[in-house]
Write a protein that holds these residues in place. Structure first.
Motif: not given
Length: 123
Positions: A32-33, A52-53, A71, A73, A76, A99-101, A107
């Motif tokens: 996420d970040a 960031t997101s 990024k 997704n 990853k 930060r991840i999901l 979050t």
């Protein structure tokens, strides 16, 4: 736990380009970040770029217009595309996962560092 593996560093001539990769693995759904930092010999570690997101990005003034953080997704992975490199860009580059999901799609703040990859810009 989440682990990071960096790659892509090396020796490049002034004016050249490199792309750094930082792959996350472990218990996460997506990144996420993430930040990229660098540390030149004898200098403090400095923040180079942030994503960031929503793929919002920020850059240090010294690299703006030359570096691009992105990024993927599905993979990853966060990339740092570095163009128009100069000897002043010589440093060890580190990715820092902020930060991840997680696997529950929640979050979660983190502080995980990659192992670092050396970028040397020299003729």
């Amino acid at each position: 736990q989440v682990q990071l593996v960096e790659s892509g560093g090396g020796l490049v001539q002034p004016g050249g380009s490199l792309r750094l990769s930082c792959v996350a693995s472990g218990k996460l759904f997506l990144i996420d970040a993430m930040d990229w930092y660098r540390q030149a010999p004898g200098k403090q570690r400095e923040l180079v770029a942030t994503i960031t997101s929503g793929r919002n990005t920020n850059y240090a003034a010294s690299v703006k217009g030359r570096f691009t953080i992105s990024k993927d997704n599905a993979k990853k992975t966060v990339y740092l595309q570095m163009n128009s490199l100069s000897p002043e860009d010589t440093a060890v580059y580190y990715c820092n996962l902020k930060r991840i999901l997680d696997e529950l799609l929640l979050t979660k703040p983190l502080e995980v560092w990659g192992q670092g990859t050396l970028v040397t810009v020299s003729s």
